[in-house]
Design a protein around this motif. Sequence first.
Motif, PDB file in Angstrom:
ATOM      1  N   THR A  57      -0.470  -3.353  -9.211  1.00  0.00           N
ATOM      2  CA  THR A  57      -0.990  -2.021  -8.823  1.00  0.00           C
ATOM      3  C   THR A  57      -2.309  -2.075  -8.045  1.00  0.00           C
ATOM      4  OG1 THR A  57      -2.123  -1.612 -10.909  1.00  0.00           O
ATOM      5  CG2 THR A  57       0.153  -0.863 -10.752  1.00  0.00           C
ATOM      6  N   ASN A  58      -2.584  -3.193  -7.377  1.00  0.00           N
ATOM      7  CA  ASN A  58      -3.766  -3.245  -6.508  1.00  0.00           C
ATOM      8  C   ASN A  58      -3.484  -2.512  -5.204  1.00  0.00           C
ATOM      9  OD1 ASN A  58      -5.431  -4.726  -8.178  1.00  0.00           O
ATOM     10  ND2 ASN A  58      -4.577  -6.665  -7.491  1.00  0.00           N
ATOM     11  N   ILE A  59      -4.491  -1.898  -4.639  1.00  0.00           N
ATOM     12  CA  ILE A  59      -4.309  -1.146  -3.406  1.00  0.00           C
ATOM     13  C   ILE A  59      -4.144  -2.102  -2.220  1.00  0.00           C
ATOM     14  CG2 ILE A  59      -5.357   0.595  -1.882  1.00  0.00           C
ATOM     15  CD1 ILE A  59      -4.582   1.656  -4.606  1.00  0.00           C
ATOM     16  N   LEU A  60      -4.936  -3.174  -2.227  1.00  0.00           N
ATOM     17  CA  LEU A  60      -4.834  -4.132  -1.123  1.00  0.00           C
ATOM     18  C   LEU A  60      -3.602  -5.010  -1.305  1.00  0.00           C
ATOM     19  CD1 LEU A  60      -8.532  -5.278  -0.648  1.00  0.00           C
ATOM     20  CD2 LEU A  60      -7.185  -3.852   0.875  1.00  0.00           C
ATOM     21  N   PRO A  61      -2.769  -5.144  -0.278  1.00  0.00           N
ATOM     22  CA  PRO A  61      -1.539  -5.926  -0.446  1.00  0.00           C
ATOM     23  C   PRO A  61      -1.776  -7.430  -0.340  1.00  0.00           C
ATOM     24  CG  PRO A  61      -1.616  -4.959   1.734  1.00  0.00           C
ATOM     25  CD  PRO A  61      -2.853  -4.505   1.035  1.00  0.00           C
ATOM     26  N   THR A  62      -0.896  -8.200  -0.985  1.00  0.00           N
ATOM     27  CA  THR A  62      -0.892  -9.654  -0.790  1.00  0.00           C
ATOM     28  C   THR A  62       0.108  -9.954   0.319  1.00  0.00           C
ATOM     29  OG1 THR A  62       0.849  -9.890  -2.408  1.00  0.00           O
ATOM     30  CG2 THR A  62      -1.409 -10.107  -3.216  1.00  0.00           C
ATOM     31  N   ARG A  63       0.263 -11.245   0.652  1.00  0.00           N
ATOM     32  CA  ARG A  63       1.225 -11.598   1.717  1.00  0.00           C
ATOM     33  C   ARG A  63       2.650 -11.252   1.303  1.00  0.00           C
ATOM     34  NH1 ARG A  63      -1.223 -17.498   3.368  1.00  0.00           N
ATOM     35  NH2 ARG A  63      -3.055 -16.706   4.418  1.00  0.00           N
ATOM     36  N   TRP A  64       2.997 -11.538   0.035  1.00  0.00           N
ATOM     37  CA  TRP A  64       4.348 -11.251  -0.453  1.00  0.00           C
ATOM     38  C   TRP A  64       4.600  -9.754  -0.470  1.00  0.00           C
ATOM     39  CZ3 TRP A  64       8.321 -14.302  -0.706  1.00  0.00           C
ATOM     40  CH2 TRP A  64       8.131 -15.671  -0.857  1.00  0.00           C
ATOM     41  N   SER A  65       3.614  -8.977  -0.956  1.00  0.00           N
ATOM     42  CA  SER A  65       3.853  -7.534  -1.035  1.00  0.00           C
ATOM     43  C   SER A  65       3.898  -6.915   0.361  1.00  0.00           C
ATOM     44  CB  SER A  65       2.817  -6.845  -1.909  1.00  0.00           C
ATOM     45  OG  SER A  65       1.540  -6.984  -1.376  1.00  0.00           O
TER      46      SER A  65
ATOM     47  N   TYR B  35       6.015   1.356  -6.112  1.00  0.00           N
ATOM     48  CA  TYR B  35       5.452   1.190  -4.760  1.00  0.00           C
ATOM     49  C   TYR B  35       4.985   2.530  -4.192  1.00  0.00           C
ATOM     50  CZ  TYR B  35       6.437  -3.681  -4.326  1.00  0.00           C
ATOM     51  OH  TYR B  35       6.397  -5.034  -4.513  1.00  0.00           O
ATOM     52  N   LEU B  36       5.747   3.577  -4.507  1.00  0.00           N
ATOM     53  CA  LEU B  36       5.380   4.908  -4.011  1.00  0.00           C
ATOM     54  C   LEU B  36       4.014   5.335  -4.558  1.00  0.00           C
ATOM     55  CD1 LEU B  36       6.722   7.126  -2.253  1.00  0.00           C
ATOM     56  CD2 LEU B  36       7.347   8.245  -4.378  1.00  0.00           C
ATOM     57  N   GLU B  37       3.757   4.990  -5.824  1.00  0.00           N
ATOM     58  CA  GLU B  37       2.460   5.317  -6.431  1.00  0.00           C
ATOM     59  C   GLU B  37       1.325   4.664  -5.655  1.00  0.00           C
ATOM     60  OE1 GLU B  37       2.452   4.222 -10.543  1.00  0.00           O
ATOM     61  OE2 GLU B  37       3.962   5.725 -11.061  1.00  0.00           O
ATOM     62  N   ILE B  38       1.545   3.402  -5.261  1.00  0.00           N
ATOM     63  CA  ILE B  38       0.506   2.684  -4.509  1.00  0.00           C
ATOM     64  C   ILE B  38       0.271   3.359  -3.154  1.00  0.00           C
ATOM     65  CG2 ILE B  38      -0.095   0.472  -3.416  1.00  0.00           C
ATOM     66  CD1 ILE B  38       1.457  -0.900  -5.669  1.00  0.00           C
ATOM     67  N   TYR B  39       1.368   3.759  -2.470  1.00  0.00           N
ATOM     68  CA  TYR B  39       1.221   4.405  -1.154  1.00  0.00           C
ATOM     69  C   TYR B  39       0.492   5.747  -1.285  1.00  0.00           C
ATOM     70  CZ  TYR B  39       4.695   0.974   0.122  1.00  0.00           C
ATOM     71  OH  TYR B  39       5.363  -0.195   0.305  1.00  0.00           O
ATOM     72  N   VAL B  40       0.870   6.501  -2.319  1.00  0.00           N
ATOM     73  CA  VAL B  40       0.226   7.805  -2.533  1.00  0.00           C
ATOM     74  C   VAL B  40      -1.261   7.596  -2.797  1.00  0.00           C
ATOM     75  CG1 VAL B  40       0.135   9.784  -4.102  1.00  0.00           C
ATOM     76  CG2 VAL B  40       2.328   8.963  -3.294  1.00  0.00           C
TER      77      VAL B  40
END
Lengths: 255, 48
Positions: A57-65, B35-40
């Motif tokens: 649930t981190n806002i910043l993505p990793t390479r995989w995400s 994933y939608l929660e993260i985008y929101v």
Amino acid sequence: MNFIINSPLEQFTTRVYFGLSSGLINLDTITLTSFSIYSIAVVALILGFSILNDNNTNILPTRWSLAFESLYFTVEKMVSEQIGGLEGRLLFPFMFSLFMYILIANVVSLVPYSYAINAQLIWTIGLSVAIWIGCTLTGLANHGAKFFGLFLPSGTNLPLVPVLVIIELLSYIARALSLGLRLGSNILAGHLLLVILAGLILNFISISIFTFALGILPLSILLGIVALESAIAFIQAIVFTILTCSYIKDAIHLH
Amino acid sequence: MPQLVPFYFTNQIFYGFASLSVIVYLFSIYILPHYLEIYVTRIFITKT
């Protein structure tokens, strides 16, 4: 495992690994075959890929995400452009699952000596027929008799109406087969080409030491074809999903 | 063609639809909403 391939079609043979039998009922349906093992493997790989992408649930993505998110947005854009609205949002999980299933199954089938699920025509045609029946029932439920207006393009001259209705009806019925047949035959043809070319190159390089050295050239061409097949694995997943979206759009919004 | 052996037809259809159904269920209930929660959240942060 037998590493010698006698026929190019041998790779599509379904084998029984764990058969179940009962005197009361027919258990052939749930027997563990090559198809069932690879379909379970595809599910496990998709779930593994999704868990690997879990960014805690981190806002910043990793390479995989980021890889997962790019696939997510590819399908999301496709669905919102084709269907749109609330229906598009409701159908997005199905479209994304369909896309991921076909993509991962195609990629898995590129591993040498593996089994191509999507080259099994009964499965691809079964899937497309199920989607077609679903679309037709959705169209009939949403529009009733007006759904048959799909077979008559607007602005048609009266004398052409009977001919056009027959043509449109035939093309609508052909969708049920063409969607699955397109995916199945593309994967089938690609795998056959790879095996036939690899067999020819193997025969060529085993003639003499000179042909062995010269064999680098056809081998590099074969590598190019493997790259092309990897692209086809992705393109076919996109094409199948786009066409499914388009058929559902027809059923929801008509023309 | 080995694909046209009718003995395996029901097996392939059963496992194909069962595995696709599992994927649809897991994606729609657990994975995609996450994933939608993260985008929101991202949209909320950038818009405010």
